[in-house]
Design a protein around this motif. Structure first.
Motif: not given
Lengths: 388, 312
Positions: A14-21, A41-48, A58-64, A228-234
């Motif tokens: 969350r950077f504010g509204e709308p939620q980035a991821l 603006g779909c959040g792909k760069s933020t995810l990277l 803001s929440a969640g976990s990552i493992a490499i 799209f919109d901070g979600e992975i659709r497919q």
């Protein structure tokens, strides 16, 4: 080194509204070329950037590579990143830029001092090793003759290679690329696409690649994750995402230049009706249900005579592309505001003879290549019809 | 029926030939440059040239006649111990103020940049001395540093230290003035550094983080300091020129004393020119002042700019 798997689990940002991821989960396989594809603006760069550790979710976990890295600094995640603007240090030469990750890791604070550092014990040997490593990487990228130049003295493509060299030089287990080809002209971009794909095969490490360019995603990826919109659709192979998009957004994004979207109503004989004309499609459309019939320009058919199953329209624009042409037409319908009256069909260039603006035509999709999407945008399954 | 009004002439103005067109453009260019050129000459070049001419005369303010005396004024300068004393004092002052004001300005900018709240407040409070009138502020310093009831000495006493004679101790006075000089210039330098910091691309810091820079010191060495190079160079030269011009605090607080320990170049110029009315001699001092300032400026544009500008 074993190519790294990457596991993202329930990532929120969350950077504010709308939620980035929003609750993004993703498994990247070891050694795979995975592309995050989506509009800006779909959040792909933020995810990277979250994978790189530049951004804290803001929440969640990552493992490499099986190791949780939620509290690990970017330096210690073992990842390399190529930025859209390359982010080369302008005051350093190409060679010094490529050496930077090694210098920061192998030399201590005192050994890095400008003049005094040379006199510190061990510096000379370490510097020589680093120079060898830089020369090796530079040779593999064909930029050995550019190492003494500053970034400002390099062309876009050369800067791109230096940025790649800086990423490759310490043999990371994971490459992150944020639209690395966006600033190149189209010819160079096509060339670098092939080169990046070759580089991926040669290094055999995991690539996560961010782009908004459908062609880059199709040509290089093992798998594509469409966002799209901070979600992975497919998520799936380029073939799957292209041939069987899960919803109207994905279908539209994977189509160039325009996805035909016509409002249609389900009939009980296995067809849908578009403005009263029955059009045969393979889809599970309940009788009487309102759906959207969608197909790509290259999957449309055009006739200059009235044919059963074809929808009447009027030519509004003709784009000659060389070997083929795009015929833009408009259907006669009351509803024109949302573009649902548009019909774009790609035909061989020699079939445009006799067509002019205002010519009445009849348009229909290839029965096997059209999709039906429900009111919520999801593609209606076609399994039952196929079985029947 | 509505009327169509055209702003275009019905027939295009005829241009006889290419040469005439070029001549006309040249005339227009000269015409447009004239106001700036006149102002530049009247306010800057003309007076400077006049001062250089005066420095070769024995002109005294108020006297109608003047004689050319060649290099006599300069020969006298070279023999004058007061001139050398004031030149040395000025050099010491510059040598203290430049590193002090540049490093504090950079430090303040980095600290302010790194926090999000109260940024505006800090920016304004550091900038205040720049906006204030130095003569008035110098009076405030005089009160603060007063030997018996000044706040500074009361604080020193409270800490169990001995009182200091900030202005009356010959070893202390110049350093005290330098301290005030630093305080005066920090805010301006800070604003310049803040502007410089805001132009550093964010992705360079991100690249540095991935390349292995850990902590502020690594980041500063790999990105901030080199990227601030052009600004730093500019700030150093500007601070040197401004420090070189120190005058108000000397005139208000010490009048060059005690024992000529705070006599600086501009103050000597002032006393020679406007107390003893030796305008010719004062002009010679002004020429020396001009030479140093021009040298500093040239140094910046010719040497340093090239070494810290990475786009060439």
């Amino acid at each position: 080194m074993q190519p790294a798997q990457v596991s993202l689990n329930g990532i929120d940002k969350r950077f504010g509204e709308p939620q980035a991821l929003r609750n993004v989960s993703l498994e990247v396989r070891g050694g795979e070329f995975l592309t995050l594809l989506g509009p800006s603006g779909c959040g792909k760069s933020t995810l990277l950037r979250i994978v790189a550790g530049l951004e804290v979710p803001s929440a969640g976990s990552i493992a490499i590579a099986g190791r949780p890295v939620d509290t690990v600094s970017p330096r210690d995640r073992g990842v390399a990143m190529v930025f859209q603007n390359y982010a080369l240090y302008p005051h350093l030469t190409a060679g010094q830029n490529i050496a930077a990750p090694l210098v920061m890791r192998r030399l201590n604070w005192w050994q890095r001092l400008p003049v005094l550092g040379r006199a510190m014990p061990g510096t000379r040997g370490l510097r020589a090793e680093i120079a060898d490593d830089v020369a090796r990487v530079a040779a593999s990228l064909n930029i050995r003759h550019l190492l003494h130049r500053r970034p400002s003295q390099l062309s876009g493509g050369q800067r791109q290679r230096v940025a790649l060299g800086r990423a490759m030089v310490r043999h990371p287990v994971l490459f992150l690329m944020d639209e690395p080809l966006a600033n190149l002209d189209s010819g160079l971009r096509a060339h670098m696409r092939a080169e990046l794909a070759t580089l991926h095969r040669r290094l055999g490490v995991t690539f996560i690649y961010v782009t908004h360019d459908q062609v880059e995603a199709m040509t290089m990826s093992d798998r594509i994750a469409v966002m799209f919109d901070g979600e992975i659709r497919q998520i799936g192979t380029p073939e799957t995402v292209f041939r069987a998009p899960v919803d109207l957004d994905v279908a539209g994004f994977m189509t160039h230049p325009h996805l035909n979207r016509w409002p249609a109503v389900g009939r009980d004989d296995g067809t849908v009706a578009v403005a009263g004309t029955p059009v045969p499609v393979i889809a599970d459309v309940p009788a009487g249900a309102g759906v959207t019939l969608a197909f790509r320009p290259e999957d449309g058919r055009l006739s200059t005579k009235s044919v059963g199953g074809f929808v009447p329209a009027t030519v509004s624009h003709i784009e000659l592309l060389g070997s083929d042409a795009l015929i833009h037409a408009r259907r006669e319908t009351a509803d024109t505001a949302d573009g649902s009256d548009r019909a774009v069909v790609r035909v061989a260039a020699d079939l445009t003879h006799g067509l002019a603006i205002g010519t009445p035509v009849w348009v229909a999709p290839d029965a096997g290549r059209a999709w039906c999407f429900g009111a919520d945008g999801a593609r209606l399954s076609d399994q039952q019809r196929r079985a029947a | 029926m509505s009327q169509v009004v055209s702003t275009l002439p019905s027939t295009p103005r005829r241009v006889p030939d290419r040469m005439a067109l070029l001549a006309e453009r040249r005339r227009a260019g000269l015409l447009l440059a004239t106001p700036a050129a006149v102002l530049l000459f009247c306010l800057s070049l003309g007076p400077s040239a006049w001062v250089i001419v005066l420095s070769f005369t024995d002109y005294r303010l108020g006297v109608t006649a003047l004689n050319f005396v060649g290099l006599d004024n300069y020969a006298e300068l070279a023999r004058d111990p007061h001139f050398w004393n004031s030149l040395r004092n000025t050099a010491v002052y510059v040598a203290v103020v430049v590193p002090g004001a540049v490093l504090s300005g950079l430090g303040a900018a980095l600290l302010i940049e790194s926090r999000s709240r109260l940024r505006q407040f800090y920016r304004v409070s550091y900038f205040m001395p720049v906006a204030g009138t130095l003569v008035a502020l110098a009076t405030a310093w005089e009160v603060i540093l007063h030997p018996s009831f000044g706040l500074a000495n009361l604080m020193l006493e409270g800490l169990g230290l001995s009182r200091m004679r900030f202005f009356s101790d010959p070893d202390m006075a110049l350093l005290t003035l330098a301290g005030i000089g630093i305080w005066e210039l920090v805010g301006f330098n800070m604003v310049l550094f803040l502007a410089g910091l805001s132009t550093i691309p964010r992705d360079l810091y991100e690249a540095a983080a991935i390349d292995g820079a850990q902590g502020g010191l690594d980041r500063f060495r790999l990105v901030t300091w080199p990227m601030l190079g052009p600004v730093t160079m500019f700030v150093i030269v500007l601070t040197a020129i401004r420090a070189f011009r120190v005058f108000e605090t000397v005139a208000v607080l010490t009048q060059g004393g005690p024992n000529r320990s705070t006599d600086v170049l501009l103050y000597t110029l002032f006393t020679e020119g406007f107390r003893y009315f030796r305008t010719g001699y004062a002009s010679a001092i002004a020429v020396v002042f001009l030479l140093v300032t021009v040298t500093l400026t040239l140094l910046q544009t010719r040497v340093f700019d090239r070494r810290v500008n990475y786009d060439r």
